[in-house]
Design a protein around this motif. Structure first.
Motif, PDB file in Angstrom:
ATOM      1  N   ASP A 193       0.394  -1.123   0.418  1.00  0.00           N
ATOM      2  CA  ASP A 193       0.142   0.060  -0.053  1.00  0.00           C
ATOM      3  C   ASP A 193       0.505   0.922   0.170  1.00  0.00           C
ATOM      4  N   ASP A 194       1.846   1.339   0.688  1.00  0.00           N
ATOM      5  CA  ASP A 194       2.959   2.940   1.153  1.00  0.00           C
ATOM      6  C   ASP A 194       3.275   2.934  -0.472  1.00  0.00           C
ATOM      7  N   ALA A 195       4.157   1.207  -1.199  1.00  0.00           N
ATOM      8  CA  ALA A 195       4.706   1.531  -2.720  1.00  0.00           C
ATOM      9  C   ALA A 195       3.787   2.219  -3.728  1.00  0.00           C
ATOM     10  N   ALA A 196       2.198   1.857  -3.483  1.00  0.00           N
ATOM     11  CA  ALA A 196       1.225   2.002  -4.434  1.00  0.00           C
ATOM     12  C   ALA A 196       1.514   3.217  -4.033  1.00  0.00           C
ATOM     13  N   ASP A 197       1.017   4.136  -3.071  1.00  0.00           N
ATOM     14  CA  ASP A 197       0.701   5.626  -2.285  1.00  0.00           C
ATOM     15  C   ASP A 197       1.762   6.356  -2.940  1.00  0.00           C
ATOM     16  N   ALA A 198       2.926   5.961  -2.803  1.00  0.00           N
ATOM     17  CA  ALA A 198       4.375   6.674  -3.199  1.00  0.00           C
ATOM     18  C   ALA A 198       4.233   6.213  -4.571  1.00  0.00           C
ATOM     19  N   TYR A 199       4.135   5.372  -5.659  1.00  0.00           N
ATOM     20  CA  TYR A 199       3.756   5.795  -7.351  1.00  0.00           C
ATOM     21  C   TYR A 199       2.810   6.658  -7.613  1.00  0.00           C
ATOM     22  N   ASP A 200       1.571   6.932  -7.368  1.00  0.00           N
ATOM     23  CA  ASP A 200       0.513   7.514  -6.937  1.00  0.00           C
ATOM     24  C   ASP A 200       1.655   8.910  -7.389  1.00  0.00           C
ATOM     25  N   LYS A 201       1.108   9.317  -5.969  1.00  0.00           N
ATOM     26  CA  LYS A 201       1.868  11.132  -5.923  1.00  0.00           C
ATOM     27  C   LYS A 201       2.944  10.759  -6.811  1.00  0.00           C
ATOM     28  N   THR A 202       3.432   9.916  -7.106  1.00  0.00           N
ATOM     29  CA  THR A 202       5.090  10.677  -8.110  1.00  0.00           C
ATOM     30  C   THR A 202       4.207  10.871  -9.794  1.00  0.00           C
ATOM     31  N   VAL A 203       3.317  10.306  -9.970  1.00  0.00           N
ATOM     32  CA  VAL A 203       3.150  10.431 -11.075  1.00  0.00           C
ATOM     33  C   VAL A 203       2.329  11.411 -11.381  1.00  0.00           C
ATOM     34  N   VAL A 204       1.133  11.700 -10.415  1.00  0.00           N
ATOM     35  CA  VAL A 204       0.766  13.072 -10.514  1.00  0.00           C
ATOM     36  C   VAL A 204       2.090  14.479 -10.375  1.00  0.00           C
ATOM     37  N   GLY A 205       2.957  13.981  -9.907  1.00  0.00           N
ATOM     38  CA  GLY A 205       4.191  15.133 -10.210  1.00  0.00           C
ATOM     39  C   GLY A 205       4.966  14.904 -11.080  1.00  0.00           C
ATOM     40  N   ILE A 206       4.600  13.829 -12.287  1.00  0.00           N
ATOM     41  CA  ILE A 206       5.544  14.296 -13.381  1.00  0.00           C
ATOM     42  C   ILE A 206       4.574  14.499 -14.360  1.00  0.00           C
ATOM     43  N   VAL A 207       3.109  14.220 -14.497  1.00  0.00           N
ATOM     44  CA  VAL A 207       1.585  14.415 -14.787  1.00  0.00           C
ATOM     45  C   VAL A 207       0.671  15.960 -14.684  1.00  0.00           C
ATOM     46  N   GLY A 208       0.755  15.569 -14.104  1.00  0.00           N
ATOM     47  CA  GLY A 208      -0.032  17.372 -13.143  1.00  0.00           C
ATOM     48  C   GLY A 208      -1.467  15.552 -12.747  1.00  0.00           C
ATOM     49  N   ASP A 209      -1.976  16.659 -11.477  1.00  0.00           N
ATOM     50  CA  ASP A 209      -3.200  16.471 -11.283  1.00  0.00           C
ATOM     51  C   ASP A 209      -4.094  15.787 -12.437  1.00  0.00           C
ATOM     52  N   LYS A 210      -4.687  17.095 -13.637  1.00  0.00           N
ATOM     53  CA  LYS A 210      -5.404  17.010 -14.351  1.00  0.00           C
ATOM     54  C   LYS A 210      -5.219  15.968 -15.394  1.00  0.00           C
ATOM     55  N   ASN A 211      -4.734  15.021 -15.341  1.00  0.00           N
ATOM     56  CA  ASN A 211      -4.093  14.163 -16.521  1.00  0.00           C
ATOM     57  C   ASN A 211      -4.044  13.064 -15.957  1.00  0.00           C
ATOM     58  N   THR A 212      -4.227  13.060 -14.350  1.00  0.00           N
ATOM     59  CA  THR A 212      -4.643  11.638 -14.184  1.00  0.00           C
ATOM     60  C   THR A 212      -6.286  11.056 -13.663  1.00  0.00           C
ATOM     61  N   GLU A 213      -6.471   9.678 -13.488  1.00  0.00           N
ATOM     62  CA  GLU A 213      -7.713   9.490 -13.001  1.00  0.00           C
ATOM     63  C   GLU A 213      -7.878   8.397 -12.248  1.00  0.00           C
ATOM     64  N   SER A 214      -8.603   8.591 -11.035  1.00  0.00           N
ATOM     65  CA  SER A 214      -8.573   7.626 -10.024  1.00  0.00           C
ATOM     66  C   SER A 214      -9.743   6.011 -10.526  1.00  0.00           C
ATOM     67  N   ALA A 215      -8.662   4.991 -10.472  1.00  0.00           N
ATOM     68  CA  ALA A 215      -9.691   3.472 -10.839  1.00  0.00           C
ATOM     69  C   ALA A 215     -10.534   3.075  -9.695  1.00  0.00           C
ATOM     70  N   ASP A 216     -11.304   3.576  -9.144  1.00  0.00           N
ATOM     71  CA  ASP A 216     -12.578   3.649  -8.258  1.00  0.00           C
ATOM     72  C   ASP A 216     -13.354   4.106  -8.809  1.00  0.00           C
TER      73      ASP A 216
END
Length: 451
Positions: free
Chosen positions: A428-451
């Protein structure tokens, strides 16, 4: 009528095409030397052999022009870094380069590559390439920047002798991830000196980890890495966490190499050159090209390989449709934007990837052909007993997102994998860290939650 790689792989007919080469005229200040850069690393020497053969043929046909070969001896990520450094200066930039398909967009966006459309429009052999193979060489502007050399698929390679010794069924036909892990547990119990399963993981392996390890798992779940419809990166998916959990099970459960072994940049060479031929590894998720190492002209000839080794499709997580999954990639030859003799560079590319030379390379490197005249050639079809199997799983294969920011996302995946495999972070911690990194790379507007 447009051709596709998938449809042609199911055909067995022999096709004969008239093959000619051409150059598109240019007004470049011509150089008497063209520089060709490519990767040469460990057991992977087929590109080096191919370039040497084409250099000899080219120089015999083009008197007065010298081909300077620049083999870069580095693992994949290090090769990309060194190639990028070369491309920053006109003095060191290559005229022709060996370019991974997933880097074509980012490198063309960076201005390293020259568009090839003026050349391909006059090259009659371009019609022999499958349309979806051509698309792998497109930049974000829709122009062609790379000519494909071949493609690949991935599956489970397993040692039939070791399976028999452990009392496991041969052929191996896993239906779920758990079937794979159960087989690995049996190997661990019955053959304690054998590594049960190799799944490439961690930062050192670069794309081998992210694509060949992680994405082979993720695309067997109900989730994906990138939503091509919305053009957004997916965060918070169960499939991402489940894929990391599989990596944890392998490495924290003693079912794979030790983390120290897995993080060795040379582990791929150990797998193909020692662990599998010497019966030290029972299973590995690996590529269709693997047997190229064991052929007569490979770096570790193994005459018995086809008797000993079997192949099984990688199952989906819970056996859901389509039942199996794979990943496909491939490499291209591209032209450097700083080339002082683009016509000569194109002549080298078109010669290197004409019908005869494409077929020679695809056979030597155990590549799935991207030209219909090669894939239908009886000599190609008879050259390797695994071509039929690996071509057959193209129906369920997936491709990496063709975006300029994929390379950074890929690195983030390897960071998460390494954190889990070494026990530094929970899933869970590794996945959360990945999510934060992705947002940092592409910006929040270029991500979407799988939920």
């Amino acid at each position: 009528m447009k051709k596709s790689l998938l449809s042609a792989l199911s055909l067995g007919a022999v096709a004969a095409l008239v093959l000619t080469g051409c150059s598109a005229g240019g007004a470049d200040t011509e150089s008497k030397t063209i520089k060709v850069a490519y990767q040469k690393f460990g057991s992977f020497v087929q590109v080096d052999a191919h370039m040497k053969a084409v250099k000899k043929e080219y120089e015999a046909k083009h008197k007065g022009v010298t081909v300077e070969l620049v083999p870069i001896e580095a693992q994949e990520n290090d090769y990309a870094t060194k190639l990028a450094l070369m491309n920053k200066s006109a003095a060191t930039a290559p005229d022709v380069m060996y370019e991974d398909t997933f880097r074509v967009q980012s490198d063309s966006d960076a201005g390293y590559l020259a568009p090839l459309d003026d050349y391909t429009s006059k090259w009659t052999e371009w019609d022999s390439f499958y349309d979806n193979a051509k698309s792998a060489g497109l930049g974000s502007d829709g122009k062609t920047y790379g000519i494909p050399m071949g493609t690949d698929t991935r599956a489970i390679w397993y040692n039939k002798d070791l399976f028999a010794q452990a009392g496991l069924p041969v052929p191996f036909e896993p239906k779920t991830w758990q079937d794979v892990l159960d087989a690995a547990e049996t190997i661990k119990a019955k053959l304690p000196d054998v590594i049960p399963l190799n799944v490439y993981s961690g930062k050192a392996q670069g794309e081998a980890s992210s694509m060949q390890g992680f994405e082979m798992l993720l695309y067997g779940t109900k989730d994906t890495l990138y939503n091509a419809d919305s053009q957004k990166w997916v965060t918070g998916s169960k499939g991402f966490r489940d894929s990391l959990a599989f990596i944890k099970d392998v490495y924290q459960g003693g079912l794979g190499p030790t983390p120290e072994q897995a993080l060795d940049k040379n582990v791929g060479n150990l797998v193909s050159g020692e662990w599998l031929p010497q019966g030290k590894l029972a299973m590995g998720i690996d590529g269709s090209w693997l047997s190229g190492t064991w052929l007569e002209g490979g770096t570790a000839p193994w005459p018995e390989w086809n008797t000993v080794m079997g192949q099984a499709p990688m199952p989906t997580q819970d056996g859901g449709k389509p039942g199996s999954t794979s990943m496909s990639g491939g490499w291209t030859l591209a032209m450097g934007s700083k080339s002082q003799n683009k016509d000569a560079a194109w002549d080298f590319i078109s010669m290197a990837l004409n019908k005869d030379n494409s077929q020679s390379y695809d056979i030597a490197a155990s590549q799935i052909a991207v030209r219909d005249d090669v894939s239908k050639d009886p000599d190609y079809q008879a050259a390797n007993p695994t071509f039929g199997f690996f071509s057959g799983i193209v129906a369920n294969t997936h491709f990496r997102p063709a975006t300029s920011d994929y390379a950074q996302i890929s690195t983030a995946i390897t960071v998460a994998m390494e954190a889990v495999m070494t026990g530094q972070q929970s899933v869970d911690d590794a996945a959360d860290a990945y999510d934060k990194t992705v947002v940092g790379i592409v910006g929040d507007k270029n991500t979407e939650s799988a939920d």
